[in-house]
Design a protein around this motif. Sequence first.
Motif, PDB file in Angstrom:
ATOM      1  N   TYR A 125       0.718  -1.113  -0.070  1.00  0.00           N
ATOM      2  CA  TYR A 125      -0.026  -0.100  -0.078  1.00  0.00           C
ATOM      3  C   TYR A 125       0.774   1.364  -0.041  1.00  0.00           C
ATOM      4  O   TYR A 125       0.538   2.116  -0.753  1.00  0.00           O
ATOM      5  CB  TYR A 125      -0.925   0.045   1.166  1.00  0.00           C
ATOM      6  CG  TYR A 125      -1.772   1.182   1.295  1.00  0.00           C
ATOM      7  CD1 TYR A 125      -2.742   1.495   0.294  1.00  0.00           C
ATOM      8  CD2 TYR A 125      -1.482   2.161   2.173  1.00  0.00           C
ATOM      9  CE1 TYR A 125      -3.613   2.482   0.471  1.00  0.00           C
ATOM     10  CE2 TYR A 125      -2.304   3.288   2.163  1.00  0.00           C
ATOM     11  CZ  TYR A 125      -3.367   3.419   1.200  1.00  0.00           C
ATOM     12  OH  TYR A 125      -4.176   4.543   1.221  1.00  0.00           O
ATOM     13  N   SER A 129       0.951   1.526  -3.832  1.00  0.00           N
ATOM     14  CA  SER A 129      -0.431   2.185  -3.713  1.00  0.00           C
ATOM     15  C   SER A 129      -1.536   1.044  -3.853  1.00  0.00           C
ATOM     16  O   SER A 129      -2.457   1.233  -4.402  1.00  0.00           O
ATOM     17  CB  SER A 129      -0.755   3.258  -4.591  1.00  0.00           C
ATOM     18  OG  SER A 129      -0.045   4.274  -4.279  1.00  0.00           O
ATOM     19  N   ARG A 131      -4.528  -1.472  -2.529  1.00  0.00           N
ATOM     20  CA  ARG A 131      -5.230  -1.576  -1.576  1.00  0.00           C
ATOM     21  C   ARG A 131      -5.044  -3.006  -0.866  1.00  0.00           C
ATOM     22  O   ARG A 131      -4.752  -3.837  -1.280  1.00  0.00           O
ATOM     23  CB  ARG A 131      -6.858  -1.566  -2.066  1.00  0.00           C
ATOM     24  CG  ARG A 131      -6.943  -0.326  -2.763  1.00  0.00           C
ATOM     25  CD  ARG A 131      -7.269   0.584  -1.652  1.00  0.00           C
ATOM     26  NE  ARG A 131      -7.589   2.080  -2.237  1.00  0.00           N
ATOM     27  CZ  ARG A 131      -6.940   3.235  -1.499  1.00  0.00           C
ATOM     28  NH1 ARG A 131      -6.581   3.255  -0.518  1.00  0.00           N
ATOM     29  NH2 ARG A 131      -7.415   4.479  -2.173  1.00  0.00           N
ATOM     30  N   THR A 134      -6.217  -6.599  -2.547  1.00  0.00           N
ATOM     31  CA  THR A 134      -6.167  -6.666  -3.697  1.00  0.00           C
ATOM     32  C   THR A 134      -5.854  -7.958  -3.931  1.00  0.00           C
ATOM     33  O   THR A 134      -5.018  -8.892  -3.106  1.00  0.00           O
ATOM     34  CB  THR A 134      -4.819  -5.816  -4.276  1.00  0.00           C
ATOM     35  OG1 THR A 134      -4.988  -4.529  -4.116  1.00  0.00           O
ATOM     36  CG2 THR A 134      -4.405  -6.073  -5.779  1.00  0.00           C
TER      37      THR A 134
END
Length: 186
Positions: A125, A129, A131, A134
């Motif tokens: 994350y 980036s 989540r 995922t």
Amino acid sequence: MFLGIDPANDGGAVLINQKGLVLKCFSWKKVQRQKVKVWKVIYSNDALAHEEIIVKNEVDIAIYIGKYIFDKTAIAIEAPYVDRKFPKSGLDVARVGGIMIGGVIGSMNGYPVSQIWISASNWRYQLLSLRPYTKRAECKRRSLHDMPLLCPSIKDHLKIHGTLDHITDALGVALWYRQKITGWKK
């Protein structure tokens, strides 16, 4: 220096310097030789010299890595995820992770500056980036695609070791810890 470790039966470790350049790269994979399960370990350095050895267990992998690590190294290791329904694989990763961190610190030339465990979802994350929920296949794809963009010096090591997400994940852990300690931004 920063050592990132992705512990598993098939795993990886990457050592980077303060500038984020890859100095050493390790990968290991469980294989069978003469009906006996052993681990094939591949090592490469920044001059792209490399060697391949066979070891009997995870402790030997950790000792092998530790002999290449020196003082003033911060060590980060990816923490295992233990699923409530299927805990076995997560517990196996936890066992290997404990062996790795203990073996590397016990056999390294000096003492680490610090060591930390970081969850995969946390470093992904903050660095990529991604989540927290995922899917695994997407995490693997993004690690293999994005980590060489963040750290181009890994590309030649991937040619030696093969395109392994264990190596790019170990690099991600090392880069995350570098960012945490130095304030470096991608």
